[in-house]
Scaffold this motif. Sequence first.
Motif, PDB file in Angstrom:
ATOM      1  N   ASN A  59       0.846  -1.177   0.000  1.00  0.00           N
ATOM      2  CA  ASN A  59       0.000   0.000   0.000  1.00  0.00           C
ATOM      3  C   ASN A  59       0.885   1.231   0.000  1.00  0.00           C
ATOM      4  O   ASN A  59       1.702   1.412   0.899  1.00  0.00           O
ATOM      5  CB  ASN A  59      -0.911  -0.010   1.234  1.00  0.00           C
ATOM      6  CG  ASN A  59      -1.892   1.126   1.219  1.00  0.00           C
ATOM      7  OD1 ASN A  59      -1.638   2.165   1.800  1.00  0.00           O
ATOM      8  ND2 ASN A  59      -2.996   0.928   0.553  1.00  0.00           N
ATOM      9  N   ILE A  60       0.750   2.046  -1.040  1.00  0.00           N
ATOM     10  CA  ILE A  60       1.598   3.234  -1.120  1.00  0.00           C
ATOM     11  C   ILE A  60       0.845   4.516  -0.757  1.00  0.00           C
ATOM     12  O   ILE A  60       1.466   5.495  -0.374  1.00  0.00           O
ATOM     13  CB  ILE A  60       2.267   3.366  -2.504  1.00  0.00           C
ATOM     14  CG1 ILE A  60       1.244   3.320  -3.633  1.00  0.00           C
ATOM     15  CG2 ILE A  60       3.298   2.283  -2.687  1.00  0.00           C
ATOM     16  CD1 ILE A  60       1.828   3.592  -4.995  1.00  0.00           C
ATOM     17  N   MET A  61      -0.478   4.489  -0.884  1.00  0.00           N
ATOM     18  CA  MET A  61      -1.266   5.663  -0.508  1.00  0.00           C
ATOM     19  C   MET A  61      -2.747   5.304  -0.622  1.00  0.00           C
ATOM     20  O   MET A  61      -3.174   4.721  -1.616  1.00  0.00           O
ATOM     21  CB  MET A  61      -0.946   6.834  -1.443  1.00  0.00           C
ATOM     22  CG  MET A  61      -1.731   8.075  -1.123  1.00  0.00           C
ATOM     23  SD  MET A  61      -1.424   9.526  -2.177  1.00  0.00           S
ATOM     24  CE  MET A  61      -0.423   8.998  -3.508  1.00  0.00           C
ATOM     25  N   ASP A  62      -3.513   5.642   0.407  1.00  0.00           N
ATOM     26  CA  ASP A  62      -4.942   5.373   0.448  1.00  0.00           C
ATOM     27  C   ASP A  62      -5.228   3.959  -0.064  1.00  0.00           C
ATOM     28  O   ASP A  62      -4.849   2.998   0.567  1.00  0.00           O
ATOM     29  CB  ASP A  62      -5.718   6.430  -0.334  1.00  0.00           C
ATOM     30  CG  ASP A  62      -5.582   7.815   0.294  1.00  0.00           C
ATOM     31  OD1 ASP A  62      -5.446   7.882   1.534  1.00  0.00           O
ATOM     32  OD2 ASP A  62      -5.593   8.808  -0.441  1.00  0.00           O
ATOM     33  N   ASP A  63      -5.854   3.833  -1.214  1.00  0.00           N
ATOM     34  CA  ASP A  63      -6.164   2.505  -1.739  1.00  0.00           C
ATOM     35  C   ASP A  63      -5.353   2.219  -3.008  1.00  0.00           C
ATOM     36  O   ASP A  63      -5.826   1.570  -3.926  1.00  0.00           O
ATOM     37  CB  ASP A  63      -7.664   2.383  -2.015  1.00  0.00           C
ATOM     38  CG  ASP A  63      -8.111   0.930  -2.037  1.00  0.00           C
ATOM     39  OD1 ASP A  63      -7.461   0.099  -1.362  1.00  0.00           O
ATOM     40  OD2 ASP A  63      -9.085   0.617  -2.738  1.00  0.00           O
ATOM     41  N   TRP A  89       9.634  -4.405   2.957  1.00  0.00           N
ATOM     42  CA  TRP A  89       9.951  -3.175   3.648  1.00  0.00           C
ATOM     43  C   TRP A  89       8.794  -2.855   4.583  1.00  0.00           C
ATOM     44  O   TRP A  89       7.775  -3.530   4.590  1.00  0.00           O
ATOM     45  CB  TRP A  89      10.202  -2.049   2.631  1.00  0.00           C
ATOM     46  CG  TRP A  89      10.886  -0.868   3.248  1.00  0.00           C
ATOM     47  CD1 TRP A  89      10.373   0.387   3.398  1.00  0.00           C
ATOM     48  CD2 TRP A  89      12.201  -0.831   3.824  1.00  0.00           C
ATOM     49  NE1 TRP A  89      11.277   1.204   4.033  1.00  0.00           N
ATOM     50  CE2 TRP A  89      12.415   0.475   4.310  1.00  0.00           C
ATOM     51  CE3 TRP A  89      13.202  -1.763   3.994  1.00  0.00           C
ATOM     52  CZ2 TRP A  89      13.578   0.890   4.946  1.00  0.00           C
ATOM     53  CZ3 TRP A  89      14.367  -1.367   4.621  1.00  0.00           C
ATOM     54  CH2 TRP A  89      14.551  -0.062   5.090  1.00  0.00           C
ATOM     55  N   TYR A  90       8.934  -1.810   5.393  1.00  0.00           N
ATOM     56  CA  TYR A  90       7.886  -1.444   6.334  1.00  0.00           C
ATOM     57  C   TYR A  90       6.636  -1.006   5.586  1.00  0.00           C
ATOM     58  O   TYR A  90       6.703  -0.356   4.554  1.00  0.00           O
ATOM     59  CB  TYR A  90       8.353  -0.291   7.239  1.00  0.00           C
ATOM     60  CG  TYR A  90       9.698  -0.534   7.892  1.00  0.00           C
ATOM     61  CD1 TYR A  90       9.872  -1.592   8.761  1.00  0.00           C
ATOM     62  CD2 TYR A  90      10.782   0.288   7.612  1.00  0.00           C
ATOM     63  CE1 TYR A  90      11.103  -1.827   9.358  1.00  0.00           C
ATOM     64  CE2 TYR A  90      12.014   0.070   8.208  1.00  0.00           C
ATOM     65  CZ  TYR A  90      12.166  -0.998   9.072  1.00  0.00           C
ATOM     66  OH  TYR A  90      13.377  -1.219   9.653  1.00  0.00           O
ATOM     67  N   GLY A  91       5.482  -1.372   6.122  1.00  0.00           N
ATOM     68  CA  GLY A  91       4.227  -0.929   5.530  1.00  0.00           C
ATOM     69  C   GLY A  91       3.170  -2.009   5.513  1.00  0.00           C
ATOM     70  O   GLY A  91       3.349  -3.112   6.040  1.00  0.00           O
ATOM     71  N   LEU A  92       2.057  -1.685   4.863  1.00  0.00           N
ATOM     72  CA  LEU A  92       0.909  -2.577   4.758  1.00  0.00           C
ATOM     73  C   LEU A  92       0.958  -3.310   3.423  1.00  0.00           C
ATOM     74  O   LEU A  92       1.174  -2.695   2.379  1.00  0.00           O
ATOM     75  CB  LEU A  92      -0.390  -1.770   4.874  1.00  0.00           C
ATOM     76  CG  LEU A  92      -1.688  -2.544   4.740  1.00  0.00           C
ATOM     77  CD1 LEU A  92      -1.858  -3.530   5.909  1.00  0.00           C
ATOM     78  CD2 LEU A  92      -2.868  -1.576   4.689  1.00  0.00           C
ATOM     79  N   TYR A  93       0.751  -4.622   3.465  1.00  0.00           N
ATOM     80  CA  TYR A  93       0.785  -5.464   2.262  1.00  0.00           C
ATOM     81  C   TYR A  93      -0.502  -6.244   2.120  1.00  0.00           C
ATOM     82  O   TYR A  93      -1.107  -6.652   3.114  1.00  0.00           O
ATOM     83  CB  TYR A  93       1.958  -6.458   2.323  1.00  0.00           C
ATOM     84  CG  TYR A  93       3.290  -5.780   2.193  1.00  0.00           C
ATOM     85  CD1 TYR A  93       3.914  -5.684   0.958  1.00  0.00           C
ATOM     86  CD2 TYR A  93       3.917  -5.222   3.303  1.00  0.00           C
ATOM     87  CE1 TYR A  93       5.140  -5.043   0.834  1.00  0.00           C
ATOM     88  CE2 TYR A  93       5.135  -4.587   3.183  1.00  0.00           C
ATOM     89  CZ  TYR A  93       5.746  -4.492   1.956  1.00  0.00           C
ATOM     90  OH  TYR A  93       6.952  -3.863   1.822  1.00  0.00           O
ATOM     91  N   ARG A  94      -0.891  -6.438   0.871  1.00  0.00           N
ATOM     92  CA  ARG A  94      -2.006  -7.326   0.542  1.00  0.00           C
ATOM     93  C   ARG A  94      -1.402  -8.525  -0.188  1.00  0.00           C
ATOM     94  O   ARG A  94      -0.788  -8.363  -1.246  1.00  0.00           O
ATOM     95  CB  ARG A  94      -3.031  -6.625  -0.347  1.00  0.00           C
ATOM     96  CG  ARG A  94      -4.180  -7.529  -0.769  1.00  0.00           C
ATOM     97  CD  ARG A  94      -5.196  -6.803  -1.625  1.00  0.00           C
ATOM     98  NE  ARG A  94      -4.538  -6.299  -2.832  1.00  0.00           N
ATOM     99  CZ  ARG A  94      -4.948  -5.246  -3.530  1.00  0.00           C
ATOM    100  NH1 ARG A  94      -5.999  -4.562  -3.146  1.00  0.00           N
ATOM    101  NH2 ARG A  94      -4.304  -4.870  -4.610  1.00  0.00           N
ATOM    102  N   ILE A  95      -1.558  -9.706   0.369  1.00  0.00           N
ATOM    103  CA  ILE A  95      -1.091 -10.934  -0.260  1.00  0.00           C
ATOM    104  C   ILE A  95      -2.327 -11.598  -0.861  1.00  0.00           C
ATOM    105  O   ILE A  95      -3.261 -11.930  -0.136  1.00  0.00           O
ATOM    106  CB  ILE A  95      -0.436 -11.898   0.763  1.00  0.00           C
ATOM    107  CG1 ILE A  95       0.584 -11.184   1.643  1.00  0.00           C
ATOM    108  CG2 ILE A  95       0.127 -13.118   0.059  1.00  0.00           C
ATOM    109  CD1 ILE A  95       1.844 -10.739   0.965  1.00  0.00           C
ATOM    110  N   LYS A  96      -2.325 -11.759  -2.162  1.00  0.00           N
ATOM    111  CA  LYS A  96      -3.457 -12.387  -2.833  1.00  0.00           C
ATOM    112  C   LYS A  96      -3.077 -13.834  -3.136  1.00  0.00           C
ATOM    113  O   LYS A  96      -2.127 -14.094  -3.860  1.00  0.00           O
ATOM    114  CB  LYS A  96      -3.800 -11.651  -4.122  1.00  0.00           C
ATOM    115  CG  LYS A  96      -5.056 -12.157  -4.810  1.00  0.00           C
ATOM    116  CD  LYS A  96      -5.423 -11.311  -5.998  1.00  0.00           C
ATOM    117  CE  LYS A  96      -5.905  -9.943  -5.638  1.00  0.00           C
ATOM    118  NZ  LYS A  96      -7.165  -9.863  -4.921  1.00  0.00           N
ATOM    119  N   ALA A  97      -3.811 -14.763  -2.535  1.00  0.00           N
ATOM    120  CA  ALA A  97      -3.607 -16.191  -2.794  1.00  0.00           C
ATOM    121  C   ALA A  97      -4.687 -16.639  -3.766  1.00  0.00           C
ATOM    122  O   ALA A  97      -5.877 -16.446  -3.514  1.00  0.00           O
ATOM    123  CB  ALA A  97      -3.705 -16.988  -1.504  1.00  0.00           C
TER     124      ALA A  97
END
Length: 183
Positions: A59-63, A89-97
Motif C-alpha cells: 500500500n503506497i497511498m490510500d487505496d 519493507w515497512y508498511g501494509l501489504y495485501r497478499i493475494k492467494a
Amino acid sequence: QKQPDCSGVTVKMQNATTQAKPLVIQRSMSISIPTTVELNCQKDRSKYQIDYTYKASRNIMDDMWRPENEVCHSQVPESTLVIPGNTLWYGLYRIKAMAGVRIPHPSRNRRATNSTKGATNTILNSDPSLITAEKDFYLKVVKTPLVALLKNSSKKLDVFSNNVVNIGAGGSYDPDVVGRHSN
C-alpha cells in the motif's frame, strides 16, 4: 442433466485478516502463510491438480497498491507461502492467494475405438476446465527493535557528574539491516 464433478472452489487462510486489522510482524521475522483449498466435488479430490499463485502488493497511498516482485510466485504446488525475514519493507501489504483447480470433464473427452482389437480408449481433451478462487491476506511489517549488546554490562558502575564512562556497544546491531552486524 448430469451435474459436474466439481461445482466450486474456496480458498481459505489460517489467520483471517482485513485491511483494517492486518497481521503485524517485525521486518526481520520470516512468515509462513498456509493456504487451504476446499473443493465441492462429488468424486475423489486427490485426482485434481491444484496450482497456487501468490501476489503481494504494498500500500503506497490510500487505496493504491504497488506490486512487490520479490513475493510473486506463480503456479507453485505448495499451499504455504514462505516470506523470508527482511524481504518486505515497512508498511501494509495485501497478499493475494489464488488457487486454480484443473478438472477434466468426461463430457469433453472423446472416445476412439480400435476396430482391429475392439478396444475402446478414452483420449482426454487437452483443455480441462479451470475453476479458480482467491483470498486476500493483509500483513503489516513493522520495525524490529534494535539489539543492544554492551561489554561488561553485568558490572554496576557508580557514576558521578564529573566522571567519564566508556561503554562498549560494538556488538549492537539492527536486525532489519541485512549484513550490518557490528563486532
